[in-house]
Design a protein around this motif. Structure first.
Motif, PDB file in Angstrom:
ATOM      1  N   ASP A  42       0.838  -1.209   0.000  1.00 45.70           N
ATOM      2  CA  ASP A  42       0.000   0.000   0.000  1.00 45.70           C
ATOM      3  C   ASP A  42       0.867   1.251   0.000  1.00 45.70           C
ATOM      4  O   ASP A  42       0.580   2.216  -0.725  1.00 45.70           O
ATOM      5  N   ALA A  43       1.923   1.249   0.810  1.00 48.14           N
ATOM      6  CA  ALA A  43       2.822   2.408   0.867  1.00 48.14           C
ATOM      7  C   ALA A  43       3.485   2.649  -0.480  1.00 48.14           C
ATOM      8  O   ALA A  43       3.604   3.802  -0.930  1.00 48.14           O
ATOM      9  N   VAL A  44       3.898   1.582  -1.138  1.00 48.80           N
ATOM     10  CA  VAL A  44       4.532   1.703  -2.461  1.00 48.80           C
ATOM     11  C   VAL A  44       3.542   2.309  -3.461  1.00 48.80           C
ATOM     12  O   VAL A  44       3.892   3.218  -4.227  1.00 48.80           O
ATOM     13  N   ALA A  45       2.317   1.834  -3.446  1.00 49.86           N
ATOM     14  CA  ALA A  45       1.290   2.365  -4.349  1.00 49.86           C
ATOM     15  C   ALA A  45       1.038   3.844  -4.066  1.00 49.86           C
ATOM     16  O   ALA A  45       0.911   4.652  -5.003  1.00 49.86           O
ATOM     17  N   GLU A  46       0.984   4.198  -2.794  1.00 51.96           N
ATOM     18  CA  GLU A  46       0.752   5.596  -2.422  1.00 51.96           C
ATOM     19  C   GLU A  46       1.927   6.483  -2.826  1.00 51.96           C
ATOM     20  O   GLU A  46       1.727   7.640  -3.228  1.00 51.96           O
ATOM     21  N   LEU A  47       3.149   5.980  -2.716  1.00 51.31           N
ATOM     22  CA  LEU A  47       4.309   6.752  -3.176  1.00 51.31           C
ATOM     23  C   LEU A  47       4.232   6.998  -4.681  1.00 51.31           C
ATOM     24  O   LEU A  47       4.548   8.101  -5.151  1.00 51.31           O
ATOM     25  N   ARG A  48       3.806   5.995  -5.431  1.00 53.74           N
ATOM     26  CA  ARG A  48       3.639   6.164  -6.882  1.00 53.74           C
ATOM     27  C   ARG A  48       2.597   7.243  -7.177  1.00 53.74           C
ATOM     28  O   ARG A  48       2.821   8.123  -7.995  1.00 53.74           O
ATOM     29  N   GLU A  49       1.459   7.118  -6.499  1.00 52.38           N
ATOM     30  CA  GLU A  49       0.382   8.091  -6.708  1.00 52.38           C
ATOM     31  C   GLU A  49       0.787   9.492  -6.284  1.00 52.38           C
ATOM     32  O   GLU A  49       0.282  10.481  -6.830  1.00 52.38           O
ATOM     33  N   ALA A  50       1.690   9.600  -5.313  1.00 48.51           N
ATOM     34  CA  ALA A  50       2.144  10.896  -4.826  1.00 48.51           C
ATOM     35  C   ALA A  50       3.244  11.483  -5.708  1.00 48.51           C
ATOM     36  O   ALA A  50       3.786  12.547  -5.395  1.00 48.51           O
ATOM     37  N   GLY A  51       3.586  10.793  -6.806  1.00 46.77           N
ATOM     38  CA  GLY A  51       4.573  11.338  -7.741  1.00 46.77           C
ATOM     39  C   GLY A  51       6.005  10.908  -7.483  1.00 46.77           C
ATOM     40  O   GLY A  51       6.942  11.580  -7.912  1.00 46.77           O
ATOM     41  N   HIS A  52       6.202   9.790  -6.800  1.00 44.42           N
ATOM     42  CA  HIS A  52       7.548   9.295  -6.508  1.00 44.42           C
ATOM     43  C   HIS A  52       7.723   7.876  -7.061  1.00 44.42           C
ATOM     44  O   HIS A  52       8.031   6.939  -6.308  1.00 44.42           O
ATOM     45  N   PRO A  53       7.578   7.712  -8.377  1.00 51.13           N
ATOM     46  CA  PRO A  53       7.628   6.358  -8.940  1.00 51.13           C
ATOM     47  C   PRO A  53       8.987   5.676  -8.798  1.00 51.13           C
ATOM     48  O   PRO A  53       9.047   4.464  -8.600  1.00 51.13           O
ATOM     49  N   GLU A  54      10.076   6.447  -8.896  1.00 55.55           N
ATOM     50  CA  GLU A  54      11.402   5.827  -8.770  1.00 55.55           C
ATOM     51  C   GLU A  54      11.622   5.283  -7.367  1.00 55.55           C
ATOM     52  O   GLU A  54      12.129   4.172  -7.191  1.00 55.55           O
ATOM     53  N   LEU A  55      11.241   6.059  -6.350  1.00 56.52           N
ATOM     54  CA  LEU A  55      11.368   5.607  -4.973  1.00 56.52           C
ATOM     55  C   LEU A  55      10.478   4.386  -4.744  1.00 56.52           C
ATOM     56  O   LEU A  55      10.902   3.399  -4.132  1.00 56.52           O
ATOM     57  N   ALA A  56       9.257   4.438  -5.274  1.00 55.52           N
ATOM     58  CA  ALA A  56       8.341   3.299  -5.141  1.00 55.52           C
ATOM     59  C   ALA A  56       8.938   2.049  -5.784  1.00 55.52           C
ATOM     60  O   ALA A  56       8.878   0.959  -5.208  1.00 55.52           O
ATOM     61  N   ASP A  57       9.529   2.207  -6.962  1.00 54.24           N
ATOM     62  CA  ASP A  57      10.150   1.067  -7.639  1.00 54.24           C
ATOM     63  C   ASP A  57      11.316   0.496  -6.834  1.00 54.24           C
ATOM     64  O   ASP A  57      11.478  -0.730  -6.747  1.00 54.24           O
ATOM     65  N   GLU A  58      12.130   1.377  -6.253  1.00 51.82           N
ATOM     66  CA  GLU A  58      13.266   0.918  -5.455  1.00 51.82           C
ATOM     67  C   GLU A  58      12.794   0.100  -4.244  1.00 51.82           C
ATOM     68  O   GLU A  58      13.341  -0.967  -3.951  1.00 51.82           O
ATOM     69  N   ILE A  59      11.797   0.623  -3.566  1.00 47.10           N
ATOM     70  CA  ILE A  59      11.274  -0.090  -2.393  1.00 47.10           C
ATOM     71  C   ILE A  59      10.622  -1.395  -2.825  1.00 47.10           C
ATOM     72  O   ILE A  59      10.820  -2.442  -2.190  1.00 47.10           O
ATOM     73  N   ASP A  60       9.857  -1.339  -3.915  1.00 47.99           N
ATOM     74  CA  ASP A  60       9.193  -2.534  -4.437  1.00 47.99           C
ATOM     75  C   ASP A  60      10.227  -3.618  -4.768  1.00 47.99           C
ATOM     76  O   ASP A  60      10.083  -4.766  -4.362  1.00 47.99           O
ATOM     77  N   ASP A  61      11.266  -3.234  -5.470  1.00 53.41           N
ATOM     78  CA  ASP A  61      12.298  -4.203  -5.863  1.00 53.41           C
ATOM     79  C   ASP A  61      13.051  -4.773  -4.660  1.00 53.41           C
ATOM     80  O   ASP A  61      13.446  -5.936  -4.658  1.00 53.41           O
ATOM     81  N   CYS A  62      13.252  -3.955  -3.649  1.00 48.26           N
ATOM     82  CA  CYS A  62      14.073  -4.346  -2.504  1.00 48.26           C
ATOM     83  C   CYS A  62      13.302  -5.138  -1.447  1.00 48.26           C
ATOM     84  O   CYS A  62      13.851  -6.073  -0.855  1.00 48.26           O
ATOM     85  N   LEU A  63      12.020  -4.779  -1.226  1.00 41.59           N
ATOM     86  CA  LEU A  63      11.326  -5.319  -0.061  1.00 41.59           C
ATOM     87  C   LEU A  63      10.054  -6.114  -0.334  1.00 41.59           C
ATOM     88  O   LEU A  63       9.775  -7.073   0.394  1.00 41.59           O
ATOM     89  N   VAL A  64       9.261  -5.719  -1.309  1.00 39.06           N
ATOM     90  CA  VAL A  64       7.972  -6.392  -1.502  1.00 39.06           C
ATOM     91  C   VAL A  64       8.201  -7.857  -1.842  1.00 39.06           C
ATOM     92  O   VAL A  64       8.943  -8.186  -2.768  1.00 39.06           O
ATOM     93  N   GLY A  65       7.605  -8.735  -1.047  1.00 32.09           N
ATOM     94  CA  GLY A  65       7.730 -10.165  -1.278  1.00 32.09           C
ATOM     95  C   GLY A  65       9.069 -10.767  -0.884  1.00 32.09           C
ATOM     96  O   GLY A  65       9.347 -11.930  -1.178  1.00 32.09           O
ATOM     97  N   ARG A  66       9.877 -10.002  -0.180  1.00 29.81           N
ATOM     98  CA  ARG A  66      11.216 -10.464   0.198  1.00 29.81           C
ATOM     99  C   ARG A  66      11.138 -11.625   1.190  1.00 29.81           C
ATOM    100  O   ARG A  66      10.249 -11.687   2.038  1.00 29.81           O
ATOM    101  N   ASP A  67      12.070 -12.559   1.095  1.00 34.13           N
ATOM    102  CA  ASP A  67      12.187 -13.648   2.061  1.00 34.13           C
ATOM    103  C   ASP A  67      12.502 -13.060   3.437  1.00 34.13           C
ATOM    104  O   ASP A  67      13.296 -12.131   3.548  1.00 34.13           O
TER     105      ASP A  67
END
Length: 125
Positions: A42-67
């Protein structure tokens, strides 16, 4: 049955109850990890909507679904605990009661009930 046997089986039962509690805590850990990951999404989606797609992508790649540990999600920790420890402990505790007389799970407590209330304890003659 001797008091020493009842006490020893009571101690074994007490140890298994701690293992059961640990299993519950592990399930709680699993649920918390899942909740954290969904909230993170949800936070990643909100960052994208707030105009921070690069930051959202970085967090998504690093943490979402991480072991949560190398190669494993939290449900796999629960499954490994169940298979390699909890189920073995459960079987050993059950076998010990059966070997000394096919006794109920909470023999020590049943004996305590007998002493405190009088009469035959439930499941014990």
């Amino acid at each position: 049955m001797s008091d020493a046997t009842v006490a020893a089986l009571g101690k074994l039962s007490e140890a298994f109850e701690v293992v059961e509690h640990a299993r519950g805590v592990l399930f709680e850990f699993h649920r918390l990890c899942g909740t954290a990951d969904l909230t993170l999404q949800d936070a990643v989606a909100e960052l994208r909507e707030a105009g921070h797609p690069e930051l959202a992508d970085e967090i998504d790649d690093c943490l979402v679904g991480r072991d949560v540990v190398d190669g494993r999600w939290s449900f796999q920790l629960v499954e490994a605990y169940d298979q390699h420890y909890w189920s073995v402990f459960r079987d050993v505790e059950r076998a010990a009661r059966q070997r000394v007389g096919d006794l109920p799970r909470h023999l020590f407590e049943a004996e305590m009930k007998h002493r405190e209330q009088g009469g035959a304890p439930d499941g014990v003659s």
